[in-house]
Motif scaffolding. Structure first.
Motif, short mmCIF file in Angstrom:
data_model
loop_
_atom_site.label_atom_id
_atom_site.label_comp_id
_atom_site.label_asym_id
_atom_site.label_seq_id
_atom_site.Cartn_x
_atom_site.Cartn_y
_atom_site.Cartn_z
N TYR A 162 0.83 -1.20 0.00
CA TYR A 162 0.00 0.00 0.00
C TYR A 162 0.87 1.26 0.00
N ALA A 163 0.58 2.16 -0.93
CA ALA A 163 1.29 3.44 -1.09
C ALA A 163 2.74 3.27 -1.51
N GLN A 181 5.63 2.78 -4.25
CA GLN A 181 5.75 3.20 -5.63
C GLN A 181 7.20 3.19 -6.04
N VAL A 241 -1.21 5.74 -5.52
CA VAL A 241 -1.74 4.84 -4.49
C VAL A 241 -2.87 3.97 -5.06
#
Length: 297
Positions: A235-236, A238, A260
């Motif tokens: 999650y989140a 990148q 996200v």
């Protein structure tokens, strides 16, 4: 005549459905549309409004106090806080982790909107589904309405299903990011079994995400699945490739996305098309679920 909530909040409803013609390998043989739920509102956009809408459909019977849960970057808490500020509803948000000395942009907004922010440790946050803990919260906050993390409840499915009714074209596939399950469950329970609903996982959660969706579904429905290949590490999380892709979506196609949720959705769509996962001539709808505030550092 009482003003509707849609008018009070100046929402753009229904959200637009745009044809999308990207210069991607394989895209020329498909009919691709984007359901632009990000254009519903600059703050209360996308699936955050969809999931909350059924709780705010009557301006004459709004709750006096709302309690909900989320992390320090939660799109759900951001949208909920704005709603409560605009509609003069007391709001308490229970946030996982102590950000008091390192406030995120989302938390700064909530503080500006005079939302009551309560930071808790992970052990306390893990009780967010515990009935005894929820009962204590209701007593503590004057019988407040408690909304689950991410706004994901059975009531949320009603608001999400409304977006399916707004789609005026026939389609074979609809794709949406999935994190707490309600958006995917709402869509899958509202379309015919001949259509395929694909959730793009934005976090690590093989089988976990499937269980969230299944628990929210009103009955067995086999027309959906979750693709776990594009969460980018969690999650989140990148990388440079995803960041560059998000920039490309904005600069080349004038479609703002963040890394996200929506960035991962369209990155997955591009790669799935290149891999030939959709039959030529198929019609696809990508649901842009908004949450663009998540791109702020």
């Amino acid at each position: 005549m009482p003003q509707s909530i849609t008018d009070l909040l100046s929402l753009t409803m229904p959200s637009p459905l745009h044809i999308f013609r990207p210069d991607w390998p394989g895209a020329e043989g498909l009919n691709i549309y984007i359901k632009r739920d990000d254009l519903i509102h600059s703050v209360i956009s996308g699936n955050k409004w969809r999931k909350l809408s059924s709780l705010f459909n009557d301006s004459q019977s709004l709750p006096s106090h709302i309690v909900s849960f989320g992390g320090g970057y939660s799109n759900h808490l951001h949208a909920l806080g704005y709603l409560c500020k605009t509609l003069n509803i007391n709001c308490t948000v229970i946030v996982r982790g102590d950000y008091s000395k390192n406030m995120t942009p989302m938390l700064i907004d909530l503080k500006h909107w005079q939302i009551n922010i309560r930071f808790v440790d992970r052990a306390t946050y893990s009780k967010r589904h515990d009935k005894r803990f929820l009962t204590q919260l209701r007593h503590q906050y004057d019988d407040a309405l408690i909304i689950p993390e991410g706004g994901s409840s059975s009531a949320a499915l009603t608001g999400v299903s409304a977006l399916v009714d707004e789609i005026s074209v026939d389609f074979d596939y609809i794709l949406a990011p999935v994190a707490s399950g309600a958006t995917l469950a709402g869509i899958a329970s509202s379309v015919s079994s001949q259509k395929t609903v694909c959730g793009i996982a934005v976090l690590k959660g093989n089988q976990y995400l499937e269980s969230l969706v299944s628990e929210l579904m009103p009955g067995p429905q086999g027309n959906w699945y979750v693709d776990h290949r594009f969460h980018g590490g969690g999650y989140a999380k990148q990388d440079v490739i995803l960041k560059d892709f998000c920039h490309e979506m904005q600069e080349t196609y004038n479609i703002p996305v963040e890394p996200v949720y929506s960035g991962k959705l369209f990155f997955a769509l591009k790669n799935k098309i290149a891999a030939g996962e959709f039959a030529e001539g198929s019609s696809l709808i990508a649901l842009h679920t908004g949450g663009l505030q998540g791109a702020r550092n």
